[in-house]
Design a protein around this motif. Structure first.
Motif, PDB file in Angstrom:
ATOM      1  N   PRO A 101       0.836  -1.200   0.000  1.00 48.12           N
ATOM      2  CA  PRO A 101       0.000   0.000   0.000  1.00 48.12           C
ATOM      3  C   PRO A 101       0.870   1.250   0.000  1.00 48.12           C
ATOM      4  CG  PRO A 101       0.044  -0.991   2.174  1.00 48.12           C
ATOM      5  CD  PRO A 101       0.734  -1.958   1.257  1.00 48.12           C
ATOM      6  N   GLY A 102       0.479   2.218  -0.832  1.00 45.49           N
ATOM      7  CA  GLY A 102       1.200   3.488  -0.871  1.00 45.49           C
ATOM      8  C   GLY A 102       2.440   3.479  -1.745  1.00 45.49           C
ATOM      9  N   PHE A 103       2.846   2.318  -2.256  1.00 46.06           N
ATOM     10  CA  PHE A 103       4.041   2.234  -3.109  1.00 46.06           C
ATOM     11  C   PHE A 103       3.643   2.336  -4.576  1.00 46.06           C
ATOM     12  CE2 PHE A 103       5.917   0.855   0.755  1.00 46.06           C
ATOM     13  CZ  PHE A 103       7.296   0.997   0.621  1.00 46.06           C
ATOM     14  N   LEU A 104       4.530   2.930  -5.381  1.00 48.59           N
ATOM     15  CA  LEU A 104       4.300   3.103  -6.811  1.00 48.59           C
ATOM     16  C   LEU A 104       5.486   2.526  -7.592  1.00 48.59           C
ATOM     17  CD1 LEU A 104       3.033   6.810  -6.840  1.00 48.59           C
ATOM     18  CD2 LEU A 104       1.633   4.736  -7.069  1.00 48.59           C
ATOM     19  N   PRO A 105       5.228   2.050  -8.826  1.00 50.81           N
ATOM     20  CA  PRO A 105       6.364   1.587  -9.645  1.00 50.81           C
ATOM     21  C   PRO A 105       7.198   2.784 -10.121  1.00 50.81           C
ATOM     22  CG  PRO A 105       4.343   1.498 -10.917  1.00 50.81           C
ATOM     23  CD  PRO A 105       3.924   1.850  -9.507  1.00 50.81           C
ATOM     24  N   SER A 106       8.494   2.583 -10.177  1.00 51.05           N
ATOM     25  CA  SER A 106       9.391   3.662 -10.630  1.00 51.05           C
ATOM     26  C   SER A 106       9.139   3.984 -12.098  1.00 51.05           C
ATOM     27  CB  SER A 106      10.853   3.247 -10.438  1.00 51.05           C
ATOM     28  OG  SER A 106      11.719   4.146 -11.122  1.00 51.05           O
ATOM     29  N   PRO A 107       9.043   5.272 -12.450  1.00 54.47           N
ATOM     30  CA  PRO A 107       8.889   5.629 -13.876  1.00 54.47           C
ATOM     31  C   PRO A 107      10.180   5.407 -14.663  1.00 54.47           C
ATOM     32  CG  PRO A 107       9.086   7.605 -12.530  1.00 54.47           C
ATOM     33  CD  PRO A 107       9.014   6.459 -11.578  1.00 54.47           C
ATOM     34  N   PHE A 108      11.284   5.138 -13.959  1.00 52.49           N
ATOM     35  CA  PHE A 108      12.575   4.976 -14.609  1.00 52.49           C
ATOM     36  C   PHE A 108      13.019   3.512 -14.684  1.00 52.49           C
ATOM     37  CE2 PHE A 108      12.477   8.941 -12.142  1.00 52.49           C
ATOM     38  CZ  PHE A 108      12.451   9.852 -13.182  1.00 52.49           C
ATOM     39  N   ASN A 109      12.426   2.661 -13.850  1.00 54.57           N
ATOM     40  CA  ASN A 109      12.781   1.250 -13.838  1.00 54.57           C
ATOM     41  C   ASN A 109      11.591   0.491 -13.280  1.00 54.57           C
ATOM     42  OD1 ASN A 109      13.776  -1.347 -13.314  1.00 54.57           O
ATOM     43  ND2 ASN A 109      15.847  -0.582 -12.911  1.00 54.57           N
ATOM     44  N   SER A 110      10.899  -0.257 -14.137  1.00 60.44           N
ATOM     45  CA  SER A 110       9.642  -0.905 -13.732  1.00 60.44           C
ATOM     46  C   SER A 110       9.846  -1.975 -12.679  1.00 60.44           C
ATOM     47  CB  SER A 110       8.958  -1.512 -14.961  1.00 60.44           C
ATOM     48  OG  SER A 110       9.815  -2.469 -15.582  1.00 60.44           O
ATOM     49  N   SER A 111      11.096  -2.418 -12.456  1.00 62.38           N
ATOM     50  CA  SER A 111      11.332  -3.455 -11.442  1.00 62.38           C
ATOM     51  C   SER A 111      11.524  -2.857 -10.052  1.00 62.38           C
ATOM     52  CB  SER A 111      12.573  -4.272 -11.820  1.00 62.38           C
ATOM     53  OG  SER A 111      13.756  -3.497 -11.675  1.00 62.38           O
ATOM     54  N   VAL A 112      11.394  -1.528  -9.913  1.00 59.62           N
ATOM     55  CA  VAL A 112      11.645  -0.855  -8.641  1.00 59.62           C
ATOM     56  C   VAL A 112      10.360  -0.213  -8.152  1.00 59.62           C
ATOM     57  CG1 VAL A 112      12.948   1.003  -7.500  1.00 59.62           C
ATOM     58  CG2 VAL A 112      14.062  -0.437  -9.225  1.00 59.62           C
ATOM     59  N   LEU A 113      10.093  -0.348  -6.822  1.00 63.25           N
ATOM     60  CA  LEU A 113       8.961   0.291  -6.158  1.00 63.25           C
ATOM     61  C   LEU A 113       9.480   1.397  -5.249  1.00 63.25           C
ATOM     62  CD1 LEU A 113       7.046  -2.959  -5.076  1.00 63.25           C
ATOM     63  CD2 LEU A 113       6.576  -1.526  -7.089  1.00 63.25           C
ATOM     64  N   TYR A 114       8.685   2.455  -5.103  1.00 64.70           N
ATOM     65  CA  TYR A 114       9.130   3.524  -4.207  1.00 64.70           C
ATOM     66  C   TYR A 114       7.929   4.101  -3.463  1.00 64.70           C
ATOM     67  CZ  TYR A 114       7.127   7.219  -7.147  1.00 64.70           C
ATOM     68  OH  TYR A 114       6.260   8.039  -7.815  1.00 64.70           O
ATOM     69  N   LYS A 115       8.237   4.721  -2.295  1.00 58.68           N
ATOM     70  CA  LYS A 115       7.219   5.424  -1.510  1.00 58.68           C
ATOM     71  C   LYS A 115       7.784   6.791  -1.170  1.00 58.68           C
ATOM     72  CE  LYS A 115       4.345   5.095   2.651  1.00 58.68           C
ATOM     73  NZ  LYS A 115       3.138   5.478   1.893  1.00 58.68           N
ATOM     74  N   ASP A 116       7.038   7.849  -1.523  1.00 58.23           N
ATOM     75  CA  ASP A 116       7.475   9.233  -1.291  1.00 58.23           C
ATOM     76  C   ASP A 116       7.429   9.532   0.211  1.00 58.23           C
ATOM     77  OD1 ASP A 116       8.207  11.844  -1.677  1.00 58.23           O
ATOM     78  OD2 ASP A 116       6.637  12.286  -3.153  1.00 58.23           O
ATOM     79  N   TRP A 117       7.953  10.707   0.554  1.00 59.78           N
ATOM     80  CA  TRP A 117       8.041  11.091   1.960  1.00 59.78           C
ATOM     81  C   TRP A 117       6.683  10.941   2.663  1.00 59.78           C
ATOM     82  CZ3 TRP A 117      12.465  11.869   4.421  1.00 59.78           C
ATOM     83  CH2 TRP A 117      13.613  12.174   3.667  1.00 59.78           C
ATOM     84  N   THR A 118       6.724  10.265   3.842  1.00 66.26           N
ATOM     85  CA  THR A 118       5.508  10.009   4.631  1.00 66.26           C
ATOM     86  C   THR A 118       5.785  10.377   6.096  1.00 66.26           C
ATOM     87  OG1 THR A 118       4.894   8.188   3.172  1.00 66.26           O
ATOM     88  CG2 THR A 118       3.850   8.253   5.346  1.00 66.26           C
ATOM     89  N   PRO A 119       4.862  11.173   6.760  1.00 75.72           N
ATOM     90  CA  PRO A 119       5.092  11.570   8.154  1.00 75.72           C
ATOM     91  C   PRO A 119       4.546  10.534   9.153  1.00 75.72           C
ATOM     92  CG  PRO A 119       3.176  12.707   7.321  1.00 75.72           C
ATOM     93  CD  PRO A 119       3.690  11.853   6.179  1.00 75.72           C
ATOM     94  N   VAL A 120       5.194  10.485  10.324  1.00 76.23           N
ATOM     95  CA  VAL A 120       4.722   9.638  11.433  1.00 76.23           C
ATOM     96  C   VAL A 120       4.897  10.432  12.725  1.00 76.23           C
ATOM     97  CG1 VAL A 120       5.078   7.532  12.768  1.00 76.23           C
ATOM     98  CG2 VAL A 120       5.314   7.492  10.275  1.00 76.23           C
ATOM     99  N   THR A 121       3.891  10.497  13.561  1.00 75.83           N
ATOM    100  CA  THR A 121       4.008  11.161  14.862  1.00 75.83           C
ATOM    101  C   THR A 121       3.520  10.198  15.950  1.00 75.83           C
ATOM    102  OG1 THR A 121       3.399  13.096  16.176  1.00 75.83           O
ATOM    103  CG2 THR A 121       1.707  12.222  14.694  1.00 75.83           C
TER     104      THR A 121
END
Length: 786
Positions: free
Chosen positions: A180-200
Motif C-alpha cells: 500500500p502506498g508504493f508506486l512503480p518507478s517511472p525509470f525502472n519498472s522493477s523498482v517500487l518507491y514510496k514518497d516522503w511520509t510523516p509519522v508522529t
C-alpha cells in the motif's frame, strides 16, 4: 523548523525537528542529525539470509560504513534516481540520512547487505509532553522472490524496559506489487518507491522510560537486488506545532501543524466540541490570550502511523532587539563591519544575503555592494519564541571613476602608435598593468601600449582604489618578406622571370602579396611569373601584407640581356686553297658572346669569333655551322648553318714553244677561259707579269714561263710556255703556226738573225700558187689571205 534526513537501506526516513520552539531540553542531542553526522546514533552493518523460512539479519559490524550510512546535505540533495522525489524531506530540514545503497550485486563479494541506524534515549521523568515526529521514504527493488527473500525496510520504536515495540510506528515493508502506498518507478519498472511520509507518536506516557528508535534496510537474500531508505527526525519533542508564541506588539498568530498528514482538525479548546479549521495552518486574529490551549488532531494515511492529538499552548514573549549597525560608506571590493555582538538564543538573517559575508550571523562583513546605496535588513529571531525584529543599515560605495577610453585602433602594427588609453585626470594616482604585471613607469593618465596584452589601470580616487576594465591590445608583427629567383639574369629570347616566395609572418598571420616591377607591371600572386619584353635592367619588389594590415617589402635587381643573330660569309673555295670565313653576326650589344665554328674539314671545332683561313682537301659541298652564345642566353644559343661549295682546280697545259731571234720582241699571251687573274714567273724579260697579254724581249737566254691563272673560286691553274731565242745569223721561219686567233702562233713571220735586210718573203700553197708575198721585214701572213 529544522530537520535532518537520513537514508536507511531502501527506506527514506525523516524526523522533523522544530528549532523554533524551546524543546531542545527535551530532545536528545543530534536526534535530528543537525550535527550533519551520526553522533549519538549507532550504525550497524551485516548480511541478510533466509533461515527456517524467516528473514534473518546477521550483524557483523558496528560503526558508520560510508557506502551504507550517508548524510545528504541540502546543498547537493537532488532527487532520487528511481522515485524522482527530493532526497531532502520537503519540511525544510537541513540534512537527511540515507541507509543502504542501490548497488546490490554479487560481483566482487558485494550483496546480501543489511544496514541500520538506531538511537537510544531516556525520556525525562518530569516530561509531561513528549512526542516523536519523523518522515521516511523507501525504494525497494522487486525481483519476485519469495516474500522472506525480498528486499525490505523496517522501522520501529521499542520500550527497552518491556522489550516491546510501540504500535502504529512499527513498519515492515517487503517488496511486493501489492504494497500500500508504493508506486512503480517511472525509470525502472522493477523498482517500487514510496514518497516522503510523516509519522508522529505521543510518548508522554513513557516518561522516565528508555526508548530505542531503529531503522533497518536490507537487500534480497540472494544478493542481487537492492533496498534503501531516507529518514528525517523532528527536533521538537514536546509538541510539533509551531507559531504558538505571541510576540509583543503583534495582534495575530498562525499555528502550523506538522507537514504530511492526510487530515487535520483544529479545536477551540480541550472539549473538542468546536472545529476551527481542517487545514495544516490555523491563522488566529486577534490572537488568543496567553495560556490558551488549542488542540489539533492529525490523522496519517492508512497503515502509516497512529492518529495523534497535538496541543498548542499560547505564550507571549518580547521581541529581540535587532542591531544592523550605523550607515557606512566603503570602497569597492572592500568590506565593512555590520551588525553587533551576537546574543545566545537568537538567530540572524540578513537580506540581501549576497551582500554579506555570512547572512546568518549577527556581525557579518558587508561586501559586493552595487554602485547605488543599498539597504541591508537584519532580521533577529528569538529561537525559543519565534519572535523577531528588523533593523536596517545603508551601505554606500565611494564612487571611483573607472572609465577607460581607447583612442585609435586596438589592432595595429609594430612601429605604429595607433592606440592611446586614458583614464580620468582627477585620479590621485594611476598604475597601468599588462595582464597581472604592472608596467614599469606607466603612471600617467594616458598610456600608449607597444606590445600585445590586456591593459587596464589601477586608479586611486577619494581614498579608494579601483580598477578599470581591460582592453585587449594586439600589436601585430610585420611580415618578413623574402623571395628566391630562379635566376637574376634573363635572356630576351625567353625572358621568363620566376621567383619563389619564401616570406613568413612571426605571428602566423595570413598574408597577401603584391609584386611591383620597374616596367610598371604588378602581380598579386604568391610566387612571381613574369615575361619581360625588352632588354634592360629591372627592379623586382615584393610587398607582403598581413591580415592585420602590417606590411613590409624587399626588392632585388634583375637583368634582361640581349641575344644575337649568327651569320657569316666566305670567299669562293677551291680545293687545297685557304679560304677566309668572315663573321657577320649581330651581337645586339651583348656584353659577352662566345662562338663555335664547325667547318667539317676534318679539323676541330674552332672557338673564336674570327677564325684563321681554312683549307679543304676534297671538292664538293659541305655544311659550315656557326653558333653564338650570348651572356645570359646560354640556354638559347643562336646558330646558322650554310652549305659551302668546294671547287676543283683546272689542269695546267703546256703551250707550243715560241722561238724568237735574239734582240727582238714578241707579244705572247695565255688562255682566258679558266680565270681572270694571272701571274708570270719568273718575272724576267716581260713587259708585265700579271696580265693575260705581255711582250717578251729576247735579250737573254731561253726562258720557261710558269703562268698561274686564278679563277673566280681562287683555284690556280699553272700553264707552261717555253721561249727560245735564236742567236746564229740567218733566216728563221717556224715550221708551223696556228692561225686560230688564240693569241699564240697566230702569224707566220720570218726572222732575220745577223742579216741586213729582207729581199722578199713569199708563201705558196701546195699547188705552187703564191698566197702571200712581202718585201718588208716584219709583215706576217695570218694564214687567211688567199
Amino acid at each position: 523548523m529544522g530537520k535532518k534526513t537520513f537514508l536507511l537501506g531502501s527506506l527514506l526516513f525523516s524526523v522533523l525537528i522544530n528549532t523554533v520552539d524551546a524543546q531542545s531540553g527535551l530532545c536528545p542531542p543530534n536526534l535530528d542529525f543537525e550535527m550533519a553526522n551520526f553522533t549519538n546514533w549507532v550504525c550497524r552493518s551485516g548480511t541478510v539470509s533466509v533461515s527456517g523460512g524467516i528473514n534473518t539479519i546477521n550483524w557483523t559490524g558496528t560503526g558508520q560504513m560510508p557506502s551504507l550510512h550517508r548524510m545528504v546535505p541540502t546543498a547537493i540533495n537532488g532527487t532520487d534516481p528511481y522515485g524522482g522525489f527530493p532526497r531532502i524531506c520537503p519540511n525544510g530540514s537541513g540534512f537527511s540520512a540515507m541507509i543502504g545503497n542501490e548497488t546490490a550485486t554479487t560481483n566482487g563479494g558485494i550483496g546480501w547487505e543489511a544496514s541500520s541506524v538506531s538511537y537510544t534515549y531516556n525520556i525525562p521523568a518530569t516530561a509531561t509532553v513528549f512526542s516523536v515526529f519523523f518522515h521516511y521514504a523507501v525504494v525497494l527493488q522487486n525481483p519476485g522472490h519469495i516474500p522472506e527473500a525480498q528486499p525490505r525496510f523496517r522501522a520501529r520504536i521499542k520500550d527497552i524496559s518491556t522489550g516491546q515495540n510501540i504500535p502504529c510506528v512499527t513498519f515492515d515493508f517487503t517488496a511486493s506489487s501489492s504494497l500500500p502506498g508504493f508506486l512503480p518507478s517511472p525509470f525502472n519498472s522493477s523498482v517500487l518507491y514510496k514518497d516522503w511520509t510523516p509519522v508522529t507518536l505521543n510518548l508522554s506516557g513513557l516518561a522516565g522510560k528508555t526508548i530505542e528508535l531503529e531503522f533497518i534496510a536490507t537487500e534480497c537474500t540472494q544478493g542481487g537486488h537492492f533496498g534503501y531508505a531516507y529518514v528525517d527526525v523532528n527536533s521538537n519533542c514536546n509538541g510539533a506545532i509551531s507559531g504558538t508564541t505571541i510576540c509583543q506588539g503583534d495582534n495575530s498568530i498562525t499555528l502550523v501543524a506538522p507537514f504530511g498528514f492526510q487530515s487535520y482538525r483544529w479545536f477551540s479548546d480541550n472539549t473538542f466540541t468546536t472545529v476551527l479549521s481542517t487545514n495544516q495552518n490555523l491563522p488566529l486574529n486577534p490572537a488568543p490570550s496567553v495560556g490558551t490551549v488549542i488542540p489539533v488532531e492529525v490523522t496519517p494515511y492508512p497503515s502509516f502511523g497512529c492518529k495523534d492529538t497535538l496541543y498548542a499552548t499560547i505564550t507571549v514573549s518580547p521581541k529581540p532587539v535587532s542591531v544592523a549597525g550605523p550607515d557606512v560608506s566603503i570602497c569597492k571590493y572592500q568590506t565593512a563591519q555590520l551588525g553587533g555582538l551576537p546574543v545566545t538564543g537568537y538567530t540572524y538573517e540578513w537580506r540581501p544575503a549576497n551582500m554579506v559575508s555570512n547572512p546568518f550571523i549577527s556581525n557579518p562583513m558587508g561586501w559586493n555592494i552595487p554602485p547605488a546605496p543599498s539597504e541591508l535588513i537584519l532580521k533577529t529571531t528569538d529561537i525559543l519564541t519565534g519572535c523577531f525584529s528588523e533593523d536596517t543599515t545603508i551601505v554606500s560605495n565611494i564612487t571611483v571613476d573607472t572609465a577607460i577610453r581607447l583612442n585609435g585602433s586596438s589592432d595595429f602594427c609594430i612601429g605604429e602608435t595607433n592606440a592611446t588609453l586614458t583614464v580620468n585626470s582627477s585620479s590621485v594616482s594611476v598604475q597601468w598593468y599588462n595582464a597581472t604585471l604592472p608596467v614599469n613607469g606607466a603612471t600617467g593618465y594616458s598610456y600608449q601600449p607597444a606590445t600585445t596584452g590586456l591593459y587596464w589601470a589601477q586608479v586611486v580616487q577619494n581614498g579608494c582604489t579601483d580598477t578599470t576594465n581591460g582592453i585587449n591590445i594586439n600589436v601585430h608583427s610585420k611580415p618578413l618578406p623574402s623571395f628566391v629567383p630562379d635566376n637574376d639574369t634573363l635572356c630576351i629570347t625567353n625572358a621568363l622571370y620566376h621567383a619563389k616566395n619564401t616570406s613568413s609572418a612571426p605571428d602566423n598571420a595570413v598574408m597577401t602579396y603584391n609584386w611591383k616591377f620597374s616596367d610598371g607591371s604588378t602581380l598579386q600572386t604568391a610566387d612571381a611569373d613574369k615575361i619581360f619584353q625588352a632588354v634592360g635592367n629591372y627592379n623586382a619588389e615584393l610587398v607582403a601584407t598581413t591580415q592585420w594590415g602590417c606590411k613590409d617589402s624587399i626588392s632585388s635587381r634583375l637583368y634582361v640581356l640581349p641575344n644575337g643573330e649568327a651569320d657569316f660569309t666566305w670567299d669562293s673555295i677551291c680545293v687545297n686553297r685557304p679560304v677566309l670565313f668572315t663573321n657577320l653576326s649581330n651581337e645586339n650589344g651583348s656584353p659577352q658572346v662566345g662562338y663555335s665554328w664547325t667547318f667539317n674539314n676534318g679539323g676541330a671545332v674552332v672557338l673564336v669569333k674570327n677564325p684563321l683561313p681554312v683549307t679543304y682537301a676534297t671538292a664538293g659541298n659541305t655544311d659550315v655551322r656557326l653558333e653564338m652564345t650570348a651572356l645570359g642566353c646560354e640556354a638559347f644559343p643562336k646558330s646558322v648553318t650554310k652549305q659551302v661549295q668546294i671547287n676543283p682546280g683546272h689542269k695546267g697545259v703546256r703551250y707550243k714553244t715560241i722561238t724568237v731571234p735574239q734582240g727582238s720582241s714578241h707579244f705572247i699571251h695565255v688562255r682566258d677561259t679558266i680565270g681572270s687573274a694571272y701571274l708570270w714567273t719568273p718575272q724576267q724579260q716581260l713587259s708585265s707579269y700579271n696580265t693575260q697579254y705581255t711582250e717578251f724581249f729576247a735579250t737573254g737566254e731561253d726562258i720557261k714561263y710558269l703562268i698561274g691563272i686564278t679563277d673566280g673560286h681562287t683555284c690556280v691553274t699553272t700553264d707552261t710556255l717555253l721561249m727560245q731565242i735564236l742567236k746564229k745569223p740567218g733566216y728563221y721561219l717556224a715550221t708551223a703556226f696556228t692561225p686560230n686567233s688564240d693569241g699564240l702562233n697566230d702569224f707566220l713571220t720570218p726572222y732575220l738573225i745577223g742579216m741586213k735586210s729582207l729581199k722578199s718573203f713569199s708563201v705558196f700553197n701546195r699547188w705552187g700558187n703564191m698566197v702571200f708575198h712581202s718585201v718588208k721585214y716584219g709583215e706576217s701572213w695570218d694564214g687567211r689571205y688567199k
